[in-house]
Design a protein around this motif. Sequence first.
Motif, PDB file in Angstrom:
ATOM      1  N   ALA A  81      13.168   4.871   2.645  1.00 47.22           N
ATOM      2  CA  ALA A  81      12.442   5.055   3.913  1.00 47.22           C
ATOM      3  C   ALA A  81      12.165   3.707   4.582  1.00 47.22           C
ATOM      4  CB  ALA A  81      11.136   5.800   3.659  1.00 47.22           C
ATOM      5  N   TYR A  82      11.603   2.774   3.823  1.00 48.81           N
ATOM      6  CA  TYR A  82      11.301   1.466   4.414  1.00 48.81           C
ATOM      7  C   TYR A  82      12.585   0.705   4.747  1.00 48.81           C
ATOM      8  CZ  TYR A  82       6.376   1.967   3.079  1.00 48.81           C
ATOM      9  OH  TYR A  82       5.082   2.385   2.967  1.00 48.81           O
ATOM     10  N   PRO A 140       5.722  -5.249  -3.498  1.00 47.49           N
ATOM     11  CA  PRO A 140       5.245  -4.253  -4.469  1.00 47.49           C
ATOM     12  C   PRO A 140       6.290  -3.209  -4.835  1.00 47.49           C
ATOM     13  CG  PRO A 140       3.563  -4.661  -2.803  1.00 47.49           C
ATOM     14  CD  PRO A 140       4.785  -5.410  -2.366  1.00 47.49           C
ATOM     15  N   PHE A 146      15.609  11.134  13.930  1.00 41.51           N
ATOM     16  CA  PHE A 146      14.406  10.512  13.376  1.00 41.51           C
ATOM     17  C   PHE A 146      13.476  11.424  12.559  1.00 41.51           C
ATOM     18  CE2 PHE A 146      14.550   6.652  16.271  1.00 41.51           C
ATOM     19  CZ  PHE A 146      14.638   5.759  15.214  1.00 41.51           C
ATOM     20  N   ASP A 174      -1.752  -6.445   1.074  1.00 35.86           N
ATOM     21  CA  ASP A 174      -0.295  -6.578   1.084  1.00 35.86           C
ATOM     22  C   ASP A 174       0.162  -7.408   2.276  1.00 35.86           C
ATOM     23  OD1 ASP A 174       0.226  -5.124  -1.181  1.00 35.86           O
ATOM     24  OD2 ASP A 174       0.737  -3.264  -0.144  1.00 35.86           O
ATOM     25  N   ALA A 225       9.237  12.138   8.317  1.00 31.59           N
ATOM     26  CA  ALA A 225       8.659  12.892   7.198  1.00 31.59           C
ATOM     27  C   ALA A 225       8.547  12.014   5.955  1.00 31.59           C
ATOM     28  CB  ALA A 225       9.524  14.123   6.910  1.00 31.59           C
ATOM     29  N   GLU A 226       9.560  11.200   5.728  1.00 31.54           N
ATOM     30  CA  GLU A 226       9.524  10.303   4.563  1.00 31.54           C
ATOM     31  C   GLU A 226       8.412   9.272   4.714  1.00 31.54           C
ATOM     32  OE1 GLU A 226      11.408  10.308   1.590  1.00 31.54           O
ATOM     33  OE2 GLU A 226      11.605  12.327   2.391  1.00 31.54           O
ATOM     34  N   LEU A 227       8.262   8.735   5.896  1.00 29.75           N
ATOM     35  CA  LEU A 227       7.221   7.728   6.118  1.00 29.75           C
ATOM     36  C   LEU A 227       5.825   8.353   6.025  1.00 29.75           C
ATOM     37  CD1 LEU A 227       8.994   5.805   9.009  1.00 29.75           C
ATOM     38  CD2 LEU A 227       8.480   4.894   6.730  1.00 29.75           C
ATOM     39  N   SER A 266       5.601  -5.551   4.272  1.00 26.99           N
ATOM     40  CA  SER A 266       4.497  -5.853   3.359  1.00 26.99           C
ATOM     41  C   SER A 266       4.610  -5.088   2.042  1.00 26.99           C
ATOM     42  CB  SER A 266       3.152  -5.516   4.029  1.00 26.99           C
ATOM     43  OG  SER A 266       2.987  -6.307   5.185  1.00 26.99           O
ATOM     44  N   ARG A 267       5.228  -3.932   2.086  1.00 25.87           N
ATOM     45  CA  ARG A 267       5.393  -3.139   0.860  1.00 25.87           C
ATOM     46  C   ARG A 267       6.617  -3.570   0.059  1.00 25.87           C
ATOM     47  NH1 ARG A 267       2.256  -1.209  -1.984  1.00 25.87           N
ATOM     48  NH2 ARG A 267       3.512   0.574  -2.657  1.00 25.87           N
ATOM     49  N   LEU A 275      13.231  10.905   8.815  1.00 27.31           N
ATOM     50  CA  LEU A 275      12.653   9.607   8.467  1.00 27.31           C
ATOM     51  C   LEU A 275      11.133   9.633   8.666  1.00 27.31           C
ATOM     52  CD1 LEU A 275      12.875   6.610   7.712  1.00 27.31           C
ATOM     53  CD2 LEU A 275      13.411   6.108  10.105  1.00 27.31           C
ATOM     54  N   ARG A 312      12.194   6.565  -3.166  1.00 27.83           N
ATOM     55  CA  ARG A 312      11.771   7.216  -1.931  1.00 27.83           C
ATOM     56  C   ARG A 312      11.236   6.182  -0.940  1.00 27.83           C
ATOM     57  NH1 ARG A 312       8.133  12.730  -1.388  1.00 27.83           N
ATOM     58  NH2 ARG A 312       8.782  13.163   0.748  1.00 27.83           N
ATOM     59  N   ALA A 318       5.060  10.678   4.046  1.00 26.38           N
ATOM     60  CA  ALA A 318       4.788  10.835   2.611  1.00 26.38           C
ATOM     61  C   ALA A 318       4.304   9.531   1.975  1.00 26.38           C
ATOM     62  CB  ALA A 318       6.045  11.325   1.904  1.00 26.38           C
ATOM     63  N   LEU A 319       4.602   8.416   2.624  1.00 24.49           N
ATOM     64  CA  LEU A 319       4.211   7.110   2.064  1.00 24.49           C
ATOM     65  C   LEU A 319       2.866   6.618   2.594  1.00 24.49           C
ATOM     66  CD1 LEU A 319       7.702   5.368   2.307  1.00 24.49           C
ATOM     67  CD2 LEU A 319       6.541   6.049   0.203  1.00 24.49           C
ATOM     68  N   THR A 321      -0.095   4.104   0.969  1.00 21.81           N
ATOM     69  CA  THR A 321       0.347   3.228  -0.124  1.00 21.81           C
ATOM     70  C   THR A 321       0.155   1.748   0.206  1.00 21.81           C
ATOM     71  OG1 THR A 321       2.619   3.271   0.719  1.00 21.81           O
ATOM     72  CG2 THR A 321       2.061   4.863  -0.987  1.00 21.81           C
ATOM     73  N   LEU A 322       0.072   1.422   1.479  1.00 24.12           N
ATOM     74  CA  LEU A 322      -0.148   0.025   1.861  1.00 24.12           C
ATOM     75  C   LEU A 322      -1.557  -0.397   1.453  1.00 24.12           C
ATOM     76  CD1 LEU A 322       1.031  -2.441   3.523  1.00 24.12           C
ATOM     77  CD2 LEU A 322      -0.322  -1.558   5.421  1.00 24.12           C
ATOM     78  N   GLU A 327       4.454  -2.640   7.757  1.00 28.13           N
ATOM     79  CA  GLU A 327       4.242  -1.956   6.475  1.00 28.13           C
ATOM     80  C   GLU A 327       5.492  -2.057   5.598  1.00 28.13           C
ATOM     81  OE1 GLU A 327       2.397   1.928   6.685  1.00 28.13           O
ATOM     82  OE2 GLU A 327       3.546   2.635   4.973  1.00 28.13           O
TER      83      GLU A 327
END
Lengths: 476, 68
Positions: free
Chosen positions: A314-315, A367, B33, B51, B38-40, A363-364, B36, A310, B42-43, B46-47, A360
């Motif tokens: 996305a990234y 990981p 967009f 990092d 929505a996916e971001l 940087s991710r 996308l 996921r 969800a993340l 996490t950063l 982000e």
Amino acid sequence: MNAPVDATDLATLSMTEAADAIARGEITASALLEACLARIEAHDGKVNSFIRLDREEAREAAAAADKARAAGKPLGPLHGVPVAHKDMYYRAGKVSTCGSKIRRDFVPTVTATVLERLDAAGAIDLGTLNMAEFAQNPTGHNAHFGDCHNPWNLPYCTGGSSSGSGASVAARFVTAALGSDTGGSIRLPASLCGVTGLKPTQTRVSRFGVMPLSFSADNVGPLVRTARDAARFLRVVAGHDPKDPTSAREPVADYEAALTGDIRGLRIAVPQQWFFDGADTVVVDAFEAALEVLKARGATVERISVPSLRAVTAYGALLSRVEGAAIHANWMRGRPGDYSIHLSARLFGGYAIPGHLYVEALSRRGPVLRQFCTEAFGRFDLVATPTLRTRVPTLAETDIDADPQNWSRFMAVSANTRPFNYLGLPVVSIPCGFDDRGLPIGLQLAGRPFAEARVLRAADAFQRDTDWHRRVPPLG
Amino acid sequence: MESDLVQPTIERIRRWSGVECPNAAARHGLSDFPPLLAELEALRGTLVFEDEPSSFEAALQAEKEKTP
């Protein structure tokens, strides 16, 4: 080393078969070149894979290669084999269009390190190949030099962005071609045209003298007939290059020596997320049949869950869009009308992505790669997926310039390839069947960073038991 | 139906980048967009504070095959 050849049409030889036959004196470089030129003359008017054909220079080089062999001089591993390159590899003094109107007359002052390495290995450079404009589409459309057509069925996509690379190798115009891969641009044309394409580990091959698209995800690699071809080609072009400080210092393996055919105990994982969403049955069936071939040679296959996908998808959707938008900003401000519609549209979206999300995504990346490796390679050696999850689309149904409603179909083409660019992993696409319309289907095999030898060993083992890669398009 | 995201985004791009919306396909692309986003979303979270981009090259080395 390949067996002695007995080919009625020299152009059907694989790159390594041809190089080995030249080295043994069974064929000449000139005869091989003429066989390839004859096919180009006969068929490239329909396929449109070349942008510039350096016919006479290639003839001179082939004659010199034959003379060198006759004189007993040392021969390189690609001595005398005809190759060509996507028109984004710079050769000093020669036009490199990058498939664009904007760079139609661009003459670089440097030569790409990969071209220098191919020259040093004895390859005969036949010229430059069609490509997506600035390497920015996955289909093979090109408004400036004409669309490249799939040799298996001309109204269908070749895949992109290395469209001419895939089509020319499939049509037996050249034995090998350089492509580049930022979101699937080697593997997609390999899959759609029925040839073998290798995207090496990020940083494995120098990018000096190569048109940039996305510095985080750009890769250099070959489109060829066989895994053995890819192994030899990679050994020639891989390795650190002082001119590209980002290139890895990792030692270059003898990839060809790894092709033993022995994959007993090889553990293959098949992720259940993402790669099969909306997949066509004919593709899934061919993929499953390919897994059976690998199992028959002693590999094991297990379905797994990979939650990190996921984040990967996305990234991964951000990096090349933002980087591409940044490097094209001057032309997007000053010459927007000189881009094709689909490219300026795609680049435009890159300016909408906030900077903090781009940082982000970068940087991710480390990981997320670690997490993916734990999930996918903790108990397994390779990951297998279809290269394209649907049947090959036509040029018409993915043409955004003709109809913006084709956007989703166009973007979906690279869904299965793009994740491996964010992850930076080595991945090969090999032919594993044909769909009900006679278009090729590709199997994608990925490994840990710098595991090209293992990836190619599995691909080679598969090709020992199948003949999909040997089939030639009926161009008439 | 065009997303209500499109026109403000076009204005923002013009202001920040000096790039004009080139064609209808570009507008259509901006409509693509929301999934996308929505996916971001969800993340988010996490950063980690430490990092940074260079961790990718380190991860390539750390995760490479031990016995090729």
